[in-house]
Design an enzyme around this catalytic site. Structure first.
Site, PDB file in Angstrom:
ATOM      1  N   HIS A  58       0.859  -1.184   0.000  1.00  0.00           N
ATOM      2  CA  HIS A  58       0.000   0.000   0.000  1.00  0.00           C
ATOM      3  C   HIS A  58       0.895   1.234   0.000  1.00  0.00           C
ATOM      4  CE1 HIS A  58      -3.363  -2.621   1.132  1.00  0.00           C
ATOM      5  NE2 HIS A  58      -2.579  -3.108   2.074  1.00  0.00           N
ATOM      6  N   TYR A 115      -6.572   3.957   9.097  1.00  0.00           N
ATOM      7  CA  TYR A 115      -5.113   3.832   9.106  1.00  0.00           C
ATOM      8  C   TYR A 115      -4.523   4.787   8.084  1.00  0.00           C
ATOM      9  CZ  TYR A 115      -0.508   1.677   8.295  1.00  0.00           C
ATOM     10  OH  TYR A 115       0.830   1.439   8.139  1.00  0.00           O
ATOM     11  N   ARG A 128     -10.635  -5.085  -5.216  1.00  0.00           N
ATOM     12  CA  ARG A 128     -10.551  -5.671  -3.880  1.00  0.00           C
ATOM     13  C   ARG A 128     -11.789  -5.361  -3.064  1.00  0.00           C
ATOM     14  NH1 ARG A 128      -6.762  -4.108   1.267  1.00  0.00           N
ATOM     15  NH2 ARG A 128      -6.249  -6.207   1.947  1.00  0.00           N
ATOM     16  N   HIS A 186      -3.945 -12.757   2.602  1.00  0.00           N
ATOM     17  CA  HIS A 186      -3.335 -12.982   3.914  1.00  0.00           C
ATOM     18  C   HIS A 186      -3.575 -14.377   4.491  1.00  0.00           C
ATOM     19  CE1 HIS A 186      -2.634  -8.846   3.372  1.00  0.00           C
ATOM     20  NE2 HIS A 186      -3.761  -8.385   3.855  1.00  0.00           N
ATOM     21  N   ASP A 197       2.820  -7.112   2.360  1.00  0.00           N
ATOM     22  CA  ASP A 197       1.746  -6.279   2.906  1.00  0.00           C
ATOM     23  C   ASP A 197       2.311  -5.000   3.511  1.00  0.00           C
ATOM     24  OD1 ASP A 197      -0.970  -5.688   3.340  1.00  0.00           O
ATOM     25  OD2 ASP A 197      -0.897  -6.437   5.402  1.00  0.00           O
TER      26      ASP A 197
END
Length: 299
Positions: free
Chosen positions: A28, A44, A119, A177, A244
């Site tokens: 990201h 976040y 996503r 994940h 990630d």
């Protein structure tokens, strides 16, 4: 918004050499805060996670390719993602957040920029912002003609409440994940057994990431190995790996990304299998050029 630990900026090289054309299948990034403001209710935000910081991390790891995944902090505003893809260049792909607010013209522009997936994030911290079943089905039908894959983040959920939505979809579906595993149940975990059943189908993929934060045993996270090895055994041609980075919503301790590549080497001790996971499978899913590793000088 909670405070979360920052990524480790001192990336160390992995113990095992990385093959040419290796891909980090999920990172990201955050753009300039003035030009690309995040949503006021973002769970976040870490503005230090710039595209250049990501590229520096990949260089230290020996990673040549990557997939930049839209942060939920931006919702369906893909401005920062599109700029990051332009800076990163043709060896990078994108994965967006598509809903009814994204027009067909925007979808076409995203595809031109290198976006190859949509996503759906079912993280419990999103609460009432999770996509509805109708959202998932509509988006799947819209991106199918583009040849995009679908991506499911099901952290904290029973995957059997989500995956049936895509039973009739033929496009590739990636489970983020390693899926929402319950380590306390071991390999008899019904969630895990369900994911293995999905991998028996021809279009479901699994991403080996977050083994560190799923781990109950702690560093070096060896309790994740059993699950990863089973995924690899069930679908060696449909397994991906990712850092990630910058490790969103991680309360710490944040892993060094070199340690995560070494964890992959324990998941897949065979060098050829690691090359399949890092190079060949991303070529197939993301449309990268085929890599000739016969003269790979990194060995």
């Amino acid at each position: 918004m909670h405070d979360y630990a920052l990524f480790d900026p001192d990336t160390r090289a992995p113990e095992y050499p990385v093959p040419r054309g290796a891909c980090d299948s999920q990172v990201h990034i955050f753009g300039d805060s003035q030009r690309f403001p995040t949503k006021p209710d973002a769970a976040y935000v870490v503005h230090q996670a710039t595209v250049q910081a990501m590229l520096d991390m990949h260089k230290k790891l020996g990673i040549d390719r990557g997939v930049i995944v839209q942060s939920t902090a931006y919702g369906a505003d893909h401005g920062a993602l599109l700029e990051a893809l332009r800076i990163a260049g043709p060896e990078y792909r994108g994965c967006g957040v598509v809903n009814d607010s994204v027009s067909d013209v925007e979808l076409a522009a995203m595809h031109e920029a290198g976006v190859r997936g949509a996503r759906f994030n079912f993280h419990p911290k999103l609460k009432n912002r999770m996509p509805s079943p109708e959202d998932v089905i509509r988006t799947a039908r819209r991106v199918l003609p583009l040849g995009w894959h679908l991506k499911l983040h099901m952290n904290g959920l029973d995957p059997r409440t989500v995956t049936p939505l895509l039973d009739g979809i033929e496009t590739p579906v990636v489970i983020d994940h390693m899926g929402p595993l319950q380590y306390e149940h071991g390999t008899d975990d019904p969630y895990f057994r369900h994911l293995l059943e999905l991998l028996e189908r021809g279009n479901w993929w699994i991403m080996l990431s977050n083994g560190d934060r799923r781990s109950v045993a702690g560093y070096p996270w060896d309790d994740a190995r059993t699950y990863a090895a089973e995924y690899i055994r069930h679908a060696p041609d449909r397994v991906l790996w990712a850092t990630d980075w910058p490790h969103p919503l991680h309360a710490g301790p944040i892993p060094n990304d070199g340690d995560l590549l070494d964890l992959l080497a324990r998941y897949a001790p065979d060098e050829r299998m690691r090359a399949r996971i890092l190079v060949d499978n991303p070529v197939e899913l993301f449309g990268f050029a085929t890599v000739n590793r016969g003269d790979d000088d990194r060995r």
